[in-house]
Scaffold this active site. Structure first.
Site, PDB file in Angstrom:
ATOM      1  N   GLU A 183       0.835  -1.212   0.000  1.00 18.97           N
ATOM      2  CA  GLU A 183       0.000   0.000   0.000  1.00 18.97           C
ATOM      3  C   GLU A 183       0.868   1.260   0.000  1.00 18.97           C
ATOM      4  O   GLU A 183       1.966   1.273   0.552  1.00 18.97           O
ATOM      5  CB  GLU A 183      -0.910   0.018   1.245  1.00 18.97           C
ATOM      6  CG  GLU A 183      -2.059  -0.970   1.135  1.00 18.97           C
ATOM      7  CD  GLU A 183      -2.999  -0.931   2.335  1.00 18.97           C
ATOM      8  OE1 GLU A 183      -2.810  -0.079   3.233  1.00 18.97           O
ATOM      9  OE2 GLU A 183      -3.919  -1.765   2.372  1.00 18.97           O
TER      10      GLU A 183
ATOM     11  N   HIS B 145      -3.911  10.061 -25.978  1.00 16.65           N
ATOM     12  CA  HIS B 145      -4.148   9.273 -27.192  1.00 16.65           C
ATOM     13  C   HIS B 145      -5.243   9.875 -28.079  1.00 16.65           C
ATOM     14  O   HIS B 145      -5.046  10.050 -29.281  1.00 16.65           O
ATOM     15  CB  HIS B 145      -4.473   7.834 -26.791  1.00 16.65           C
ATOM     16  CG  HIS B 145      -4.593   6.933 -27.957  1.00 16.65           C
ATOM     17  ND1 HIS B 145      -3.561   6.751 -28.836  1.00 16.65           N
ATOM     18  CD2 HIS B 145      -5.629   6.199 -28.403  1.00 16.65           C
ATOM     19  CE1 HIS B 145      -3.946   5.924 -29.787  1.00 16.65           C
ATOM     20  NE2 HIS B 145      -5.195   5.578 -29.540  1.00 16.65           N
TER      21      HIS B 145
ATOM     22  N   LYS C 259      -1.890   1.493 -40.344  1.00 18.32           N
ATOM     23  CA  LYS C 259      -1.667   0.452 -39.325  1.00 18.32           C
ATOM     24  C   LYS C 259      -2.998  -0.166 -38.941  1.00 18.32           C
ATOM     25  O   LYS C 259      -4.002   0.516 -38.816  1.00 18.32           O
ATOM     26  CB  LYS C 259      -1.006   1.104 -38.097  1.00 18.32           C
ATOM     27  CG  LYS C 259      -0.690   0.142 -36.970  1.00 18.32           C
ATOM     28  CD  LYS C 259       0.079   0.840 -35.843  1.00 18.32           C
ATOM     29  CE  LYS C 259      -0.834   1.366 -34.777  1.00 18.32           C
ATOM     30  NZ  LYS C 259      -0.114   1.859 -33.594  1.00 18.32           N
TER      31      LYS C 259
ATOM     32  N   ARG D 262      -4.574  -2.878 -35.933  1.00 15.66           N
ATOM     33  CA  ARG D 262      -4.285  -3.691 -34.740  1.00 15.66           C
ATOM     34  C   ARG D 262      -5.406  -4.688 -34.512  1.00 15.66           C
ATOM     35  O   ARG D 262      -6.585  -4.318 -34.505  1.00 15.66           O
ATOM     36  CB  ARG D 262      -4.120  -2.793 -33.506  1.00 15.66           C
ATOM     37  CG  ARG D 262      -3.561  -3.551 -32.306  1.00 15.66           C
ATOM     38  CD  ARG D 262      -3.465  -2.672 -31.066  1.00 15.66           C
ATOM     39  NE  ARG D 262      -2.440  -1.642 -31.151  1.00 15.66           N
ATOM     40  CZ  ARG D 262      -1.156  -1.830 -30.842  1.00 15.66           C
ATOM     41  NH1 ARG D 262      -0.732  -3.006 -30.455  1.00 15.66           N
ATOM     42  NH2 ARG D 262      -0.313  -0.827 -30.919  1.00 15.66           N
TER      43      ARG D 262
ATOM     44  N   ASP E 193       5.381   9.625 -32.719  1.00 13.07           N
ATOM     45  CA  ASP E 193       4.200   8.950 -32.182  1.00 13.07           C
ATOM     46  C   ASP E 193       3.955   9.460 -30.761  1.00 13.07           C
ATOM     47  O   ASP E 193       4.859  10.021 -30.131  1.00 13.07           O
ATOM     48  CB  ASP E 193       4.403   7.426 -32.178  1.00 13.07           C
ATOM     49  CG  ASP E 193       3.078   6.676 -32.300  1.00 13.07           C
ATOM     50  OD1 ASP E 193       2.009   7.313 -32.236  1.00 13.07           O
ATOM     51  OD2 ASP E 193       3.109   5.437 -32.446  1.00 13.07           O
TER      52      ASP E 193
ATOM     53  N   SER F 106       5.234   1.644 -26.658  1.00  7.59           N
ATOM     54  CA  SER F 106       5.020   0.632 -25.630  1.00  7.59           C
ATOM     55  C   SER F 106       5.890  -0.583 -25.957  1.00  7.59           C
ATOM     56  O   SER F 106       7.041  -0.654 -25.541  1.00  7.59           O
ATOM     57  CB  SER F 106       3.531   0.282 -25.552  1.00  7.59           C
ATOM     58  OG  SER F 106       3.315  -0.709 -24.592  1.00  7.59           O
ATOM     59  N   THR F 107       5.369  -1.515 -26.739  1.00  7.50           N
ATOM     60  CA  THR F 107       6.165  -2.703 -27.086  1.00  7.50           C
ATOM     61  C   THR F 107       7.207  -2.402 -28.153  1.00  7.50           C
ATOM     62  O   THR F 107       8.120  -3.200 -28.371  1.00  7.50           O
ATOM     63  CB  THR F 107       5.251  -3.808 -27.654  1.00  7.50           C
ATOM     64  OG1 THR F 107       4.672  -3.331 -28.883  1.00  7.50           O
ATOM     65  CG2 THR F 107       4.152  -4.179 -26.683  1.00  7.50           C
ATOM     66  N   GLY F 108       7.041  -1.293 -28.860  1.00  9.25           N
ATOM     67  CA  GLY F 108       7.970  -0.938 -29.932  1.00  9.25           C
ATOM     68  C   GLY F 108       7.562  -1.493 -31.292  1.00  9.25           C
ATOM     69  O   GLY F 108       8.179  -1.164 -32.314  1.00  9.25           O
TER      70      GLY F 108
ATOM     71  N   THR G 285       5.063  -0.816 -33.271  1.00 11.14           N
ATOM     72  CA  THR G 285       4.653   0.204 -34.241  1.00 11.14           C
ATOM     73  C   THR G 285       5.869   0.863 -34.886  1.00 11.14           C
ATOM     74  O   THR G 285       5.979   0.932 -36.110  1.00 11.14           O
ATOM     75  CB  THR G 285       3.781   1.268 -33.528  1.00 11.14           C
ATOM     76  OG1 THR G 285       2.652   0.599 -32.975  1.00 11.14           O
ATOM     77  CG2 THR G 285       3.327   2.356 -34.474  1.00 11.14           C
TER      78      THR G 285
HETATM   79  C1  R5P Z   1      -1.517   3.664 -30.725  1.00 10.64           C
HETATM   80  O1  R5P Z   1      -2.358   3.921 -31.565  1.00 10.64           O
HETATM   81  C2  R5P Z   1      -0.462   4.590 -30.270  1.00 10.64           C
HETATM   82  O2  R5P Z   1      -0.493   5.815 -30.908  1.00 10.64           O
HETATM   83  C3  R5P Z   1       0.918   3.985 -30.435  1.00 10.64           C
HETATM   84  O3  R5P Z   1       1.229   3.894 -31.797  1.00 10.64           O
HETATM   85  C4  R5P Z   1       0.950   2.596 -29.863  1.00 10.64           C
HETATM   86  O4  R5P Z   1       0.257   2.511 -28.675  1.00 10.64           O
HETATM   87  C5  R5P Z   1       2.392   2.161 -29.690  1.00 10.64           C
HETATM   88  O5  R5P Z   1       2.379   0.879 -29.140  1.00 10.64           O
HETATM   89  P1  R5P Z   1       3.512  -0.171 -29.463  1.00 10.64           P
HETATM   90  O6  R5P Z   1       4.825   0.464 -29.158  1.00 10.64           O
HETATM   91  O7  R5P Z   1       3.185  -1.327 -28.541  1.00 10.64           O
HETATM   92  O8  R5P Z   1       3.366  -0.552 -30.889  1.00 10.64           O
END
Ligand code: R5P
Length: 294
Positions: free
Chosen positions: A36, A127, A189, A191, A216, A220-222, A224
């Site tokens: 906590e 976003h 793109k 998803r 961008d 996150s995961t890279g 994109t």
């Molecule tokens: C999604 O539409 C956001 O604009 C980013 O492009 C996305 O979230 C990036 O995520 P990641 O790095 O996992 O591809």
């Protein structure tokens, strides 16, 4: 006005206070053995307008609770108005019911902050800006893309091609183009809503022999950026760079992006990391100064 730098954005909050020439209220914070969070304000906020600077990058849930606790402590101790400055706003991507049975997470988060005492909120490159209209208090998003583009310009990247990974982010590339001055464009793109897997479509873009900077909101995961960079290489781009506001860089994202042919990743201190080469402090300070009541 006083600034309360939250534990997730201590340096950024202190910088903002310095820019504004106002007091940064010290905060004691700790985590109990069971996980906590605990917070205690060490300065006074009685009759003050305060801005709590606290990003909500991972661990999101903990950071959201810390923000709510700080807001509660400030309200309880007499703060007149509380602005939550949340550079990276967690849960903003779940802004609608995509699949039957889901929650609209960001609306839950906003209501929670309202109950805790937050009166208004500022975030950076959320976003989808339209989500803020549903918040139970005034909420605004500001853009750090011109700052990122300026960083590249200062390093001699004038005339670089500004690329967005999809048409939803095209306005980011357009904003960067106003600083960099060359062309901009976007890819396509898709998803998969169940697996999260992305596919990116190649498009004809005038990038042959050019330096391309991919802009961008977050990494996150890279996936994109890596997918976009590969396409840029196939189209004959000379060098590819990546710029993002929120460098979450989960797992081996950075490695995968660099392996895809990206020379360098540049992010902001929305999410403190070794790629956070651009500070949001001037942008946030300017906004707070211009929107201060009284
Ligand atoms: C999604 O539409 C956001 O604009 C980013 O492009 C996305 O979230 C990036 O995520 P990641 O790095 O996992 O591809």
């Amino acid at each position: 006005m006083k600034i309360i730098p939250g534990p997730a954005s201590k340096q950024l909050g202190e910088k903002v206070a310095k820019f504004l020439g106002v007091e940064a209220v010290p905060l004691v914070f700790k985590t109990y053995p069971d996980g906590e969070s605990y917070v205690r304000l060490e300065g006074t906020v009685q009759n003050e307008e305060v801005a709590i600077v606290q990003t909500t990058s991972p661990p999101q849930d903990t950071r959201l609770i810390q923000l709510a606790l700080i807001a509660d402590a400030a309200k309880r101790h007499g703060a007149e108005k509380i602005t939550a400055v949340v550079p990276y706003l967690a849960y903003a991507r779940q802004d609608k019911v995509f699949l039957q049975g889901e929650a609209i997470s960001i609306e839950t988060v906003a209501r929670m902050l309202k109950v805790a005492g937050v009166d208004s909120l500022i975030t950076v490159n959320v976003h989808q800006a339209k989500v803020l209209a549903k918040f139970p208090f005034p909420a605004k998003t500001i853009s750090a893309i011109p700052l990122l583009a300026e960083h590249f310009k200062q390093k001699g990247f004038e005339k670089a091609f500004a690329l967005a990974p999809d048409d939803g982010a095209l306005w980011l590339a357009e904003e960067a183009k106003t600083v960099l001055g060359d062309e901009c464009g976007c890819l396509e793109k898709h998803r998969d809503l169940y697996t999260g897997q992305i596919t990116m479509k190649k498009k004809t873009l005038n990038v042959y022999g050019k330096t391309v900077i991919i802009f961008d909101d977050l990494i996150s995961t890279g996936d994109t950026i890596a997918s976009a960079a590969k396409i840029m290489r196939e189209l004959g781009a000379d060098k590819v760079y990546a710029a993002c506001v929120h460098p979450l860089l989960i797992g081996d994202a950075e490695k995968r992006i660099l392996e895809s042919g990206v020379e360098e990743i540049v992010g902001t201190d929305s999410v403190p990391s070794h790629v956070s080469k651009v500070s949001l402090a001037p942008l946030i300070s300017k906004f707070l100064k211009e929107h201060k009541s009284g």
